[in-house]
Structures are given as C-alpha cells and as structure tokens.
Design an enzyme around this catalytic site. Structure first.
Site, PDB file in Angstrom:
ATOM      1  N   GLU A  86       9.867   1.495  -7.641  1.00 27.29           N
ATOM      2  CA  GLU A  86       8.578   1.100  -7.070  1.00 27.29           C
ATOM      3  C   GLU A  86       7.493   1.489  -8.067  1.00 27.29           C
ATOM      4  OE1 GLU A  86       7.886   2.673  -3.182  1.00 27.29           O
ATOM      5  OE2 GLU A  86       9.676   1.742  -2.327  1.00 27.29           O
ATOM      6  N   GLU A  89      -2.460   6.912   0.972  1.00 26.72           N
ATOM      7  CA  GLU A  89      -1.911   7.901   0.046  1.00 26.72           C
ATOM      8  C   GLU A  89      -2.519   9.279   0.275  1.00 26.72           C
ATOM      9  OE1 GLU A  89       0.409   6.396  -1.218  1.00 26.72           O
ATOM     10  OE2 GLU A  89      -0.279   4.329  -1.344  1.00 26.72           O
TER      11      GLU A  89
END
EC number: 4.2.1.20
Length: 272
Positions: free
Chosen positions: A49, A60
């Site tokens: 990824e 995040e």
C-alpha cells in the site's frame, strides 16, 4: 487477471495469510521510496500500500499525518507517486501495488486520467478513505474501464445491508478497520475484534484484511489466527523515521520489523 487476484489465489493455495505494509510515498525523502518498496517485498510483503500525500488526512493518526507532512514538504504529488510505481515495476512485475489516499488529489488530477496513468504505471487498485461505496458510482465506472480495482473499507459497525452493497461493488479484498478512531490507535481487544470480524466475514464475498492498531509481530500473529491477513502502517513508519533520524538504515529497520511479522504470521498460518 489483476495482480491482486493472482496473489490472493496463491496465498489461498499455500494456506498463507496476507501481509500488507503501508508506507507514504516520499517519506522520509523521495529517493528512498522505491528502495523501501523492494525491501518490504524481500521481507515478506504480499501486497504494497503506497500512500498518496494529502494535507488533510482525516483518518490518520499523528504518525501517518507527520509522514504526509514530510512528503508534502518534498512536494510529492500524484505524478510523483505514479513515477515511483513505474520505477518499482522495472524490476518487480508481480507484487500488487495499492494506491491509498483521499479523493481530493485524484479529483483534481481527473478521474479518467488518473486511472489511465495509474494502470499504465503498474498500480492495481486504490483505497480511497473518504469515498464510501454509496458515493463511488462515477469513480467505479472509470476504474472498471481501466481495470483498476476499488478496495473498500468496512468496520465493526458496518450493517448487513451495507455489507451487501459493498459486496456488489468491491474488488479484490476488503480493508477491515479494527478500531474506532485513527490509524495507529492503541488497545486492540482481541476477543471483541475476533467476534466482530467473524460477523463481517460471514457477510463478505471477499477476503477481509485487518488494519489499524497492529504494531508487533505478536499482535500480527494473534490477528492472523482468525483473519485473512493483516495490514501494518504506523508501526512500520515509526521504524523508518526513527532509523532515519538516528542516522541508521531505514531499509534494514523496516525490513527487520516486517520479516518478524511475516515469520510470526507464517508460524500460525500453517496451523490454520
């Protein structure tokens, strides 16, 4: 056949669990990214990824937020990320690469152009954190035209009705978000995670890979006992940046962590 499907078939045939590391393109500096990608494959990654830097990464935690800030300080944008994939593909034509990020940079790039360029570069799919499948019809049609897979998120709170919708639109596998909150969150509660995961697994036509909160080889192995695979991001980025700031080798540090996770997962995977 898409590289993702080929990899999943191979893992199933060998009774192995998927291990997928996440890194942010351009962090801690752009010249390292392609070498990192190769190092992670050597260390046991099945799928990579690669994060597209974005200034407002809402899902995040602080570790990946800072990674994106460092990448943006080097002016890393979509074209740069795609060029990194191209460089990687010069010597690795098999490992799937998933571009992970947020819709805004891709929208600015242009959906059709992005999909065309991503596939030409050698990317296999995307995970767009802020694009739920219910709102992805236009993007999905463009992705399908170019052969780019859409990897969607699901979580403990995903309803049966929504899982049914995701089943109709997803490709490859699903990213199972193990925790409420942001990436790098603490305190995985394994019995609860297992019960919730198995509920979603029973509703899914695709493999479910667990991400968020996996920090150690022991934790990765515990999750892999019941899951189809694990995704590690923040813990890996911590290793990379700590080594870099200490003037040590980020390739060695990241490789050591991922190798230990691979070994721990394989030790239990052969018994499942």
């Amino acid at each position: 056949m898409n590289r993702i499907d080929k990899t999943l078939e191979k893992l199933k045939a060998n009774r192995k669990k998927m291990l997928s590391p996440y890194i942010t393109a351009g962090d801690p500096y752009p010249e390292l990214t392609v070498s990192l990608m190769h190092q992670l494959v050597k260390s046991g990654a099945d799928v990579l990824e690669l994060g597209i830097p974005f200034s407002d990464p809402m899902a995040e935690g602080p570790v990946i937020q800072r990674a994106m800030e460092r990448a943006l300080a080097h002016s890393i944008h979509c074209d740069d990320v795609l060029n990194m994939v191209r460089q990687f593909r010069k010597t690795d034509t098999e490992t799937p690469v998933i571009l992970m990020g947020y819709l805004n940079p891709i929208e600015q790039y242009g959906y059709d152009l992005f999909a065309q360029q991503a596939v030409e570069a050698g990317a296999d799919g995307t995970i767009l954190v802020d694009l739920p499948p219910e709102e992805a019809d236009g993007v999905s049609r463009v992705w399908q035209k170019h052969g780019l897979y859409s990897i969607y998120l699901c979580s403990p709170t995903t309803s049966a009705e929504r899982m049914n919708f995701i089943n109709q639109h997803a490709n490859g596998y699903l990213y199972y978000v193990s925790l409420k909150g942001v990436t790098g969150s603490d305190a995985l509660k394994l019995p609860e995670l297992k019960a919730q995961y198995l509920q979603r697994k029973a509703q899914s036509k695709l493999p479910l890979m667990v991400g968020f909160g996996i920090k150690t080889p022991e934790m990765a192995a515990q999750v892999a006992e019941f899951a189809d695979g694990v995704i590690v991001g923040a813990a890996l980025i911590n290793e990379i940046i700590e080594a870099y700031e200490a003037k040590k080798d980020p390739l060695q540090a990241s490789g050591a962590l991922l190798s230990s996770m691979r070994q721990a997962i394989d030790n239990i995977g052969s018994m499942v």
